[in-house]
Motif scaffolding. Structure first.
Motif, short mmCIF file in Angstrom:
data_model
loop_
_atom_site.label_atom_id
_atom_site.label_comp_id
_atom_site.label_asym_id
_atom_site.label_seq_id
_atom_site.Cartn_x
_atom_site.Cartn_y
_atom_site.Cartn_z
N TYR A 77 -47.45 97.35 -79.48
CA TYR A 77 -46.28 96.80 -80.19
C TYR A 77 -46.50 95.31 -80.41
CZ TYR A 77 -43.79 101.08 -78.95
OH TYR A 77 -43.41 102.39 -78.81
N ASP A 78 -46.05 94.82 -81.55
CA ASP A 78 -46.15 93.39 -81.84
C ASP A 78 -44.87 92.64 -81.49
OD1 ASP A 78 -48.74 93.58 -82.82
OD2 ASP A 78 -48.05 94.07 -84.83
N LYS A 79 -43.82 93.39 -81.23
CA LYS A 79 -42.53 92.77 -80.91
C LYS A 79 -42.00 93.39 -79.63
CE LYS A 79 -38.07 91.64 -82.93
NZ LYS A 79 -37.20 91.72 -84.10
N HIS A 80 -41.54 92.52 -78.73
CA HIS A 80 -40.99 92.97 -77.44
C HIS A 80 -39.62 92.34 -77.24
CE1 HIS A 80 -44.70 94.77 -75.70
NE2 HIS A 80 -45.23 94.04 -76.66
N ILE A 81 -38.71 93.15 -76.75
CA ILE A 81 -37.38 92.65 -76.41
C ILE A 81 -37.07 93.09 -74.98
CG2 ILE A 81 -34.89 92.87 -76.84
CD1 ILE A 81 -35.55 93.20 -79.81
N ILE A 82 -36.63 92.13 -74.19
CA ILE A 82 -36.12 92.42 -72.86
C ILE A 82 -34.64 92.07 -72.90
CG2 ILE A 82 -36.20 91.87 -70.39
CD1 ILE A 82 -39.11 90.96 -70.83
N ALA A 83 -33.80 93.06 -72.65
CA ALA A 83 -32.35 92.84 -72.62
C ALA A 83 -31.88 93.04 -71.19
CB ALA A 83 -31.65 93.82 -73.56
N ILE A 84 -31.32 91.99 -70.62
CA ILE A 84 -30.81 92.08 -69.25
C ILE A 84 -29.29 92.06 -69.30
CG2 ILE A 84 -30.82 91.11 -66.93
CD1 ILE A 84 -33.51 89.78 -67.62
N HIS A 85 -28.71 93.24 -69.14
CA HIS A 85 -27.25 93.38 -69.12
C HIS A 85 -26.72 92.87 -67.78
CE1 HIS A 85 -27.22 95.96 -72.75
NE2 HIS A 85 -28.40 96.33 -72.29
N SER A 86 -25.52 92.33 -67.79
CA SER A 86 -24.90 91.79 -66.57
C SER A 86 -25.87 90.84 -65.86
CB SER A 86 -24.47 92.92 -65.64
OG SER A 86 -23.57 93.78 -66.30
N TYR A 87 -26.41 89.94 -66.63
CA TYR A 87 -27.41 89.00 -66.09
C TYR A 87 -26.87 88.24 -64.87
CZ TYR A 87 -30.48 85.00 -65.63
OH TYR A 87 -31.32 84.04 -65.13
N ASP A 88 -25.60 87.94 -64.87
CA ASP A 88 -25.01 87.20 -63.76
C ASP A 88 -25.02 87.99 -62.45
OD1 ASP A 88 -23.18 88.83 -65.21
OD2 ASP A 88 -21.49 87.84 -64.24
N LEU A 89 -25.24 89.32 -62.52
CA LEU A 89 -25.31 90.15 -61.32
C LEU A 89 -26.75 90.40 -60.85
CD1 LEU A 89 -22.61 92.85 -62.20
CD2 LEU A 89 -22.34 90.76 -60.84
N LEU A 90 -27.71 90.06 -61.70
CA LEU A 90 -29.12 90.25 -61.37
C LEU A 90 -29.46 89.46 -60.11
CD1 LEU A 90 -31.86 91.45 -62.46
CD2 LEU A 90 -32.21 89.20 -63.52
N PHE A 91 -30.16 90.09 -59.18
CA PHE A 91 -30.57 89.47 -57.92
C PHE A 91 -29.36 88.97 -57.13
CE2 PHE A 91 -34.34 88.20 -60.72
CZ PHE A 91 -35.08 89.30 -60.37
N SER A 92 -28.33 89.78 -57.05
CA SER A 92 -27.11 89.36 -56.33
C SER A 92 -27.39 89.05 -54.85
CB SER A 92 -26.02 90.42 -56.45
OG SER A 92 -26.47 91.67 -55.94
N ASP A 93 -28.42 89.69 -54.27
CA ASP A 93 -28.79 89.42 -52.87
C ASP A 93 -29.53 88.09 -52.71
OD1 ASP A 93 -27.72 91.88 -52.34
OD2 ASP A 93 -29.60 92.83 -51.74
N LYS A 94 -30.10 87.61 -53.81
CA LYS A 94 -30.90 86.38 -53.77
C LYS A 94 -30.85 85.72 -55.15
CE LYS A 94 -35.39 84.75 -52.23
NZ LYS A 94 -36.73 85.14 -51.78
N PRO A 95 -29.72 85.10 -55.50
CA PRO A 95 -29.54 84.53 -56.84
C PRO A 95 -30.62 83.54 -57.26
CG PRO A 95 -27.46 84.55 -55.65
CD PRO A 95 -28.52 84.95 -54.68
N GLU A 96 -31.26 82.86 -56.31
CA GLU A 96 -32.31 81.90 -56.69
C GLU A 96 -33.50 82.59 -57.36
OE1 GLU A 96 -32.79 82.68 -52.21
OE2 GLU A 96 -31.13 82.36 -53.57
N ALA A 97 -33.62 83.91 -57.20
CA ALA A 97 -34.69 84.66 -57.85
C ALA A 97 -34.53 84.65 -59.38
CB ALA A 97 -34.74 86.09 -57.33
N ARG A 98 -33.30 84.48 -59.86
CA ARG A 98 -33.09 84.36 -61.32
C ARG A 98 -33.84 83.16 -61.86
NH1 ARG A 98 -26.85 84.58 -61.37
NH2 ARG A 98 -27.09 85.55 -59.39
N LYS A 99 -33.83 82.06 -61.12
CA LYS A 99 -34.54 80.85 -61.55
C LYS A 99 -36.05 81.10 -61.58
CE LYS A 99 -31.08 77.61 -59.91
NZ LYS A 99 -30.74 76.59 -58.91
#
Length: 135
Positions: A77-99
């Protein structure tokens, strides 16, 4: 082409998704609410990008994630999309992992596919990468 990370609402993403060319785009959707930690993120990414089908096993760490995301030879594929729904909940156990994830995307993966691939890979070609962070 400029690879980018965009913050969008659910309604905006729904509109964007309706216009995606499914034949030419590799779309990965992740529900941040189902990814409380880095380990579950790596498991999900392994599933979505078929890392488990590669020879051997991948390290399931940030460096290995970066290595594989700047390869992707097995995906035509020449085009890639990553969609992260509820991004604010991602890594709720370790929010610094978002950074950490954002650092790898901004500083390595997106620039690689935008420009670096041309000078570091024989016959390398750019891939369009867009990451949507959905509230």
């Amino acid at each position: 082409m400029q690879n980018k990370i965009l913050k969008v609402t659910r309604a905006e993403y729904k509109n964007i998704k309706s216009k995606i060319d499914s034949k030419g785009t590799y779309l990965v959707e992740i529900d941040g609410g189902e990814i409380p930690n880095v380990s579950s993120f790596f498991e999900k990414v392994e599933e979505l990008y078929n890392f488990h089908t590669l020879n051997g096993t991948w390290g399931k760490n940030w460096s290995a994630f970066d290595d594989l995301m700047t390869d992707l030879d097995w995906l035509d594929y020449d085009k890639h999309i990553i969609a992260i729904h509820s991004y604010d909940l991602l890594f709720s156990d370790k929010p610094e992992a978002r950074k950490i994830l954002m650092k790898y995307l901004k500083d390595s993966i997106l620039p690689f596919w935008e420009e670096d691939v041309l000078s570091t890979v024989v016959d390398g070609k750019r891939k369009e990468f867009t990451v949507y962070l959905i509230k």
